[in-house]
Design a protein around this motif. Structure first.
Motif, mmCIF file in Angstrom:
data_model
loop_
_atom_site.group_PDB
_atom_site.id
_atom_site.type_symbol
_atom_site.label_atom_id
_atom_site.label_comp_id
_atom_site.label_asym_id
_atom_site.label_seq_id
_atom_site.Cartn_x
_atom_site.Cartn_y
_atom_site.Cartn_z
ATOM 1 N N MET A 39 -49.824 9.823 -54.597
ATOM 2 C CA MET A 39 -48.407 9.445 -54.594
ATOM 3 C C MET A 39 -47.621 10.073 -53.443
ATOM 4 S SD MET A 39 -46.105 7.833 -56.755
ATOM 5 C CE MET A 39 -45.961 8.233 -58.492
ATOM 6 N N TYR A 40 -47.850 11.354 -53.182
ATOM 7 C CA TYR A 40 -47.013 12.075 -52.214
ATOM 8 C C TYR A 40 -47.803 12.663 -51.043
ATOM 9 C CZ TYR A 40 -43.916 11.905 -56.270
ATOM 10 O OH TYR A 40 -43.163 11.487 -57.336
ATOM 11 N N GLY A 41 -49.093 12.417 -51.017
ATOM 12 C CA GLY A 41 -49.918 13.152 -50.062
ATOM 13 C C GLY A 41 -50.388 12.385 -48.837
ATOM 14 N N TRP A 42 -50.041 11.096 -48.704
ATOM 15 C CA TRP A 42 -50.523 10.319 -47.556
ATOM 16 C C TRP A 42 -49.953 10.871 -46.260
ATOM 17 C CZ3 TRP A 42 -54.343 6.938 -47.506
ATOM 18 C CH2 TRP A 42 -54.696 6.293 -48.688
ATOM 19 N N HIS A 43 -50.789 11.369 -45.393
ATOM 20 C CA HIS A 43 -50.292 11.789 -44.084
ATOM 21 C C HIS A 43 -51.427 12.130 -43.133
ATOM 22 C CE1 HIS A 43 -50.988 15.698 -45.996
ATOM 23 N NE2 HIS A 43 -50.888 16.278 -44.821
ATOM 24 N N ARG A 44 -51.008 12.378 -41.901
ATOM 25 C CA ARG A 44 -51.917 12.818 -40.855
ATOM 26 C C ARG A 44 -51.968 14.340 -40.956
ATOM 27 N NH1 ARG A 44 -51.130 14.032 -35.472
ATOM 28 N NH2 ARG A 44 -48.901 13.750 -35.744
ATOM 29 N N LYS A 45 -53.105 14.889 -41.327
ATOM 30 C CA LYS A 45 -53.240 16.322 -41.596
ATOM 31 C C LYS A 45 -52.791 17.185 -40.410
ATOM 32 C CE LYS A 45 -54.770 19.593 -44.380
ATOM 33 N NZ LYS A 45 -53.991 19.890 -45.585
ATOM 34 N N GLY A 46 -53.081 16.698 -39.217
ATOM 35 C CA GLY A 46 -52.763 17.476 -38.019
ATOM 36 C C GLY A 46 -51.281 17.752 -37.845
ATOM 37 N N ASN A 47 -50.450 16.933 -38.485
ATOM 38 C CA ASN A 47 -49.012 17.117 -38.334
ATOM 39 C C ASN A 47 -48.522 18.421 -38.965
ATOM 40 O OD1 ASN A 47 -46.000 16.095 -39.664
ATOM 41 N ND2 ASN A 47 -46.340 16.009 -37.482
ATOM 42 N N CYS B 137 -41.838 5.847 -48.481
ATOM 43 C CA CYS B 137 -42.285 5.715 -47.089
ATOM 44 C C CYS B 137 -43.430 4.703 -46.992
ATOM 45 C CB CYS B 137 -42.723 7.065 -46.518
ATOM 46 S SG CYS B 137 -43.225 6.938 -44.791
ATOM 47 N N PRO B 138 -43.232 3.635 -46.214
ATOM 48 C CA PRO B 138 -44.254 2.590 -46.169
ATOM 49 C C PRO B 138 -45.447 2.924 -45.270
ATOM 50 C CG PRO B 138 -42.383 1.945 -44.841
ATOM 51 C CD PRO B 138 -42.055 3.292 -45.405
ATOM 52 N N GLY B 161 -35.824 3.921 -42.332
ATOM 53 C CA GLY B 161 -34.658 4.462 -43.030
ATOM 54 C C GLY B 161 -34.709 4.387 -44.545
ATOM 55 N N TYR B 162 -35.829 3.934 -45.121
ATOM 56 C CA TYR B 162 -35.932 3.876 -46.586
ATOM 57 C C TYR B 162 -35.715 5.255 -47.212
ATOM 58 C CZ TYR B 162 -37.952 -0.863 -46.514
ATOM 59 O OH TYR B 162 -38.164 -2.199 -46.351
ATOM 60 N N CYS B 163 -36.329 6.273 -46.591
ATOM 61 C CA CYS B 163 -36.273 7.619 -47.160
ATOM 62 C C CYS B 163 -34.848 8.156 -47.165
ATOM 63 C CB CYS B 163 -37.193 8.551 -46.393
ATOM 64 S SG CYS B 163 -36.863 8.604 -44.627
#
Lengths: 171, 252
Positions: A39-47, B137-138, B161-163
């Motif tokens: 739910m909240y964890g989607w991201h590019r780890k390097g960031n 966030c899409p 800008g959704y967030c």
């Protein structure tokens, strides 16, 4: 099946394959769900590391003390001991304006440079008034600070002409 | 006509749903001070101590490279003046960056005799346990880290800008230089090095505090575990992690 069915079908398949290939190239390897989950964890780890490497500007009083022990000792005997040096002196980092943009340099123990505007001391009346303007706000922290009436207490003068911020009062 | 069995069944699920809000923030509270190896950053704001000097806002802008002149900021200080007749005059001109030096809320001078109570409320991102801004966030440009801080990947944000719309606290804005969504991240580059955030560093009165709520020896944990604290907009179910002392009911 007829040709008119196959042709758009191939087009669609080609499009899907193209998107999948593009996805493989564009999406970085470390992109995915990490500790915070789906739910909240989607991201590019390097960031995460990129944010950790962000430049620190405010160094704190202990850093200033390394060279300016005398100043810290002096202010420590006054009520102004609670104020961080950098609130008036600016962050202890060298910075320079190039083409209107601020460039931060590494903090150094060497003499503060001339082409920079770091340690630009804010000696204005407005700076003092941030805390010392008397406001009738019972219940706010302002109640506990000794304040002046801005329009009556030497309105045309800078505070520092009579008061030394390192030893307020008339020291 | 609802049966007795049905009443109990639906009643219990309704109770459980209404209890969700308290259980999610309660989870963190239960784990607080447990000495867990996992870090969970939390913030504490004592509104009694804030003098409205605005030096926290100034420090934040310098530290985090948010243009001074832009009407956009990661943290801000609100002023509330409540009159005896019940009227509330609240404002936050330029996020309070220049400090409150005049008795002029919303440009009106309010005589001292009319003021019942008045106070300043510093605000910033709550680093919610269930961040609404992340959920919308899409592209996966904003996310929650393992230690609970919500970050924005500037290279990945498409600027939809959704967030900004989703945040119930109005903590997000559009960065005028980078042209992506921007928010307070409790100075992630500082707290992960064991430093205080820039706003905490700049606050002379100890109105702000940041710490690891899982660490039982952290002064912040001790206060949250023993004193009366409250949260902003708990009913939204986002489980905010910025605790407040001395919050008035009309502060939202």
């Amino acid at each position: 099946m007829k040709n008119h069915v196959y042709r758009p079908l191939f087009l669609v398949i080609a499009f899907v394959v193209a998107v999948l290939i593009a996805r493989e190239i564009v999406v970085p390897e470390d992109f995915g769900t990490h500790e915070a989950g789906y739910m909240y964890g989607w991201h590019r780890k390097g960031n995460e590391q990129e944010w950790k490497d962000f430049k620190v500007k405010y160094q704190g009083k202990d850093y200033c003390k390394l060279c300016h022990q005398d100043k810290v000792d002096k202010i420590s005997q006054t009520p102004h001991v609670i104020i961080n040096c950098e609130n008036c002196h600016g962050p202890a980092v060298k910075m320079a304006r190039v083409d209107g943009k601020i460039h931060w340099k590494n903090p150094t123990y060497t003499k503060h440079g001339e082409d920079t505007f770091e340690n630009h001391i804010d000696r204005t009346r407005e700076q003092c008034l941030r805390c010392h303007a008397k406001l009738p706000y019972k219940g706010s922290g302002r109640e506990w600070v000794r304040g002046i009436n801005n329009t009556e207490h030497n309105p045309d003068m800078e505070c520092v002409m009579c008061h030394n911020p390192h030893s307020p009062g008339f020291g | 006509m609802i049966s007795r069995r049905g009443f109990l069944k639906y009643g219990a699920s309704a109770l459980a749903t209404s209890g969700l809000i308290t259980t999610t923030s309660g989870k963190i509270f239960a784990a607080a001070g447990s000495g867990s190896k996992d870090t969970r950053w939390a913030f504490l704001i004592d509104t009694h101590k804030c003098t409205g000097c605005g030096l926290c806002v100034k420090a934040c802008k310098l530290e985090n490279e948010v243009p001074m002149e832009a009407n956009a900021t990661r943290t801000w200080v609100e002023r509330y003046v409540i009159k005896h007749d019940g009227e509330v005059v609240a404002d936050s001109p330029h996020a309070g960056i220049d400090g409150y030096t005049r008795n002029d809320p919303q440009g009106r001078e309010i005589p001292e005799s009319d003021i019942a109570k008045s106070y300043f409320v510093p605000k910033l991102c709550n680093q919610c346990e269930k961040p609404a801004c992340v959920q919308v966030c899409p592209v996966g440009a904003t996310y929650q880290t393992a230690d609970g801080v919500v970050l924005v990947d500037r290279t990945w944000c498409i600027g939809c800008g959704y967030c900004i719309m989703a945040c119930p606290y109005g903590a997000r804005f559009f960065h005028p230089v980078f042209r992506v969504a921007e928010k307070c991240n409790w100075c992630y580059h500082r707290i992960t090095k064991g430093m205080d955030t820039a706003c905490v560093e700049a606050c002379s009165f100890g109105a702000r505090m940041v710490g690891n709520i899982m660490d039982p020896n952290d002064p912040l944990t001790k206060i949250i575990k023993t004193e009366r604290v409250s949260l902003l907009k708990e009913e939204y179910g986002t489980s905010p992690m910025a605790y407040y002392i001395g919050l008035d009911t009309l502060v939202r």
